[in-house]
Design an enzyme around this catalytic site. Structure first.
Site, mmCIF file in Angstrom:
data_model
loop_
_atom_site.group_PDB
_atom_site.id
_atom_site.type_symbol
_atom_site.label_atom_id
_atom_site.label_comp_id
_atom_site.label_asym_id
_atom_site.label_seq_id
_atom_site.Cartn_x
_atom_site.Cartn_y
_atom_site.Cartn_z
ATOM 1 N N ILE A 156 0.823 -1.201 0.000
ATOM 2 C CA ILE A 156 0.000 0.000 0.000
ATOM 3 C C ILE A 156 0.864 1.261 0.000
ATOM 4 O O ILE A 156 1.616 1.527 0.942
ATOM 5 C CB ILE A 156 -0.965 0.001 1.207
ATOM 6 C CG1 ILE A 156 -1.787 -1.299 1.229
ATOM 7 C CG2 ILE A 156 -1.863 1.232 1.143
ATOM 8 C CD1 ILE A 156 -2.536 -1.589 -0.049
ATOM 9 N N GLU A 365 -0.497 -0.991 -10.498
ATOM 10 C CA GLU A 365 -1.699 -0.627 -11.271
ATOM 11 C C GLU A 365 -2.024 -1.646 -12.362
ATOM 12 O O GLU A 365 -2.604 -1.305 -13.388
ATOM 13 C CB GLU A 365 -1.549 0.768 -11.887
ATOM 14 C CG GLU A 365 -1.331 1.864 -10.868
ATOM 15 C CD GLU A 365 -2.400 1.875 -9.794
ATOM 16 O OE1 GLU A 365 -3.571 2.092 -10.104
ATOM 17 O OE2 GLU A 365 -2.035 1.656 -8.616
#
Length: 384
Positions: A156, A365
């Protein structure tokens, strides 16, 4: 088609690059070596209006278009990808609040980002759910007027420095549709049961903070739900069209930075009594690097234009731009090291850092392989 930039956009590019050269370049190696978050640079970026620049004006942003945001990203990443990522991801995940959040959520969570008073993140990936978002297992159960979250999030961005996160979680495990039953919920990092464990030893983007998040009976009020309950998966997919365009811009920036450094070094370095730029082998490398970068730039700008104009081809374009630009970034960084020879193998020159930093653009991503799957699916008409 008009391929030119407006005077304002040209000025934006110049001002951002000047900021990068003056405020980032002198400290880039230090923050990379120490794997430290650049709080002082972030304060200066806030003063420049670079944090959350794409946010609407009423929430403290500059209301940059997707293209203008891509220009900013490109110039920052050409200087140093690690610190650039800190600046451009200070409001990572805010797109969900901007698009689907309530007015109260927007007023509470967006202005602190642009003011430099807070950092946020998007908590999607898990130890066993990276590219497969529909396998997220973090649960959120309703208890009265609160949500109770349990689960673990991995890789994260801003994990240990973030003040709040938009967390992707399962809210209805019994629903038949594998893409339904997920929601996004805002979780503040000062809640009881929230823990962040910073990840060190990364190959690149070492100034950017990455962490594992542990949610152990974390309670948040029901109004922290973003948008409609059960629509989280679709919200995230829309989010990816924008963020993949942004990653493509990162790739273009890295390639540009590598090209600039390789060209400069080739004109300075002498071998056999001549600058190495006189040798055709080096000339071909430089030409190939610049050709590929320009192609990646145009594809990225087209994807950014498609975001701004809500083009039907956006999903395919975003994946094409992300896949190609990230491949160009790693290629150009590799060639820049090769042009530098032995000098490029040590951190006396920035190309060593660019080489390490470039690889992540092919992973986060959505991996390169996932982008190809998406493009193929769009071509075959098997889904949006």
């Amino acid at each position: 088609m008009d391929f030119g930039l407006s005077q304002e956009q040209q000025q934006l590019r110049e001002e951002v690059r000047r900021f990068g050269e003056n405020e980032i370049a002198p400290v880039a190696t230090e923050y990379d070596t120490e794997e430290a978050y650049p709080y002082d640079v972030m304060d200066k970026a806030a003063e420049m209006g670079l944090l959350g620049a794409h946010f609407p004006l009423e929430y403290g942003g500059v209301d940059y278009s997707s293209l203008e945001n891509a220009l900013m990203i490109e110039e920052l990443f050409a200087v140093d990808p690690g610190i650039a990522l800190c600046i451009t991801s200070a409001g990572f995940g805010a797109e969900a609040i901007i698009e689907f959040g309530t007015e109260e959520q927007k007023e509470n969570y967006l202005p602190p980002i642009t003011d430099g008073e807070a950092v946020m993140g998007a908590a999607i990936s898990e130890p066993h759910a990276g590219s497969d978002v529909s396998s997220v297992s973090t649960r959120a159960e309703k208890d009265g007027n609160e949500w109770v979250l349990n689960g673990t999030k991995m890789w994260i961005t801003n994990g240990s420095v973030g003040d709040y996160f938009v967390v992707m979680c399962e809210t209805d495990p019994d629903v038949d549709d594998r893409y339904a039953g997920f929601s996004q919920i805002i979780v503040e990092s000062d809640r009881d049961g929230f823990e962040a464990d910073k990840i060190t030893g990364k190959m690149g983007i070492r100034a950017s903070d990455t962490a594992e998040l542990i949610l152990d009976d974390v309670r948040v009020p029901e109004e922290n739900l973003v948008g409609t309950c059960g629509m989280g998966f679709l919200q995230v997919m829309e989010f990816f069209d924008e963020t993949r365009t942004a990653v493509a811009a990162q790739g273009v920036g890295i390639a540009k930075g590598a090209n600039e450094r390789a060209l400069e070094y080739a004109k300075e370095r002498k071998q056999f009594g001549r600058e190495i730029s006189d040798f055709q082998a080096i000339q071909h490398k430089l030409a190939d690097m610049h050709i590929q970068t320009e192609a990646a730039r145009n594809l990225t700008y087209k994807s950014a234009w498609s975001v701004d104009n809500e083009a039907d081809s956006l999903t395919a374009l975003a994946s094409m731009a992300k896949e190609f630009a990230s491949r160009v970034a790693t290629h150009c960084a590799d060639e820049a090291v090769q042009v530098h020879g032995g000098a490029g193998f040590v951190n006396d020159h920035d190309v060593e850092r660019l080489y390490r930093d470039s690889k992540i653009t092919q992973i986060y991503e959505g991996t390169t392989e996932i982008q190809k799957n998406i493009v193929a699916r769009e071509l075959l008409g098997k889904g949006a």
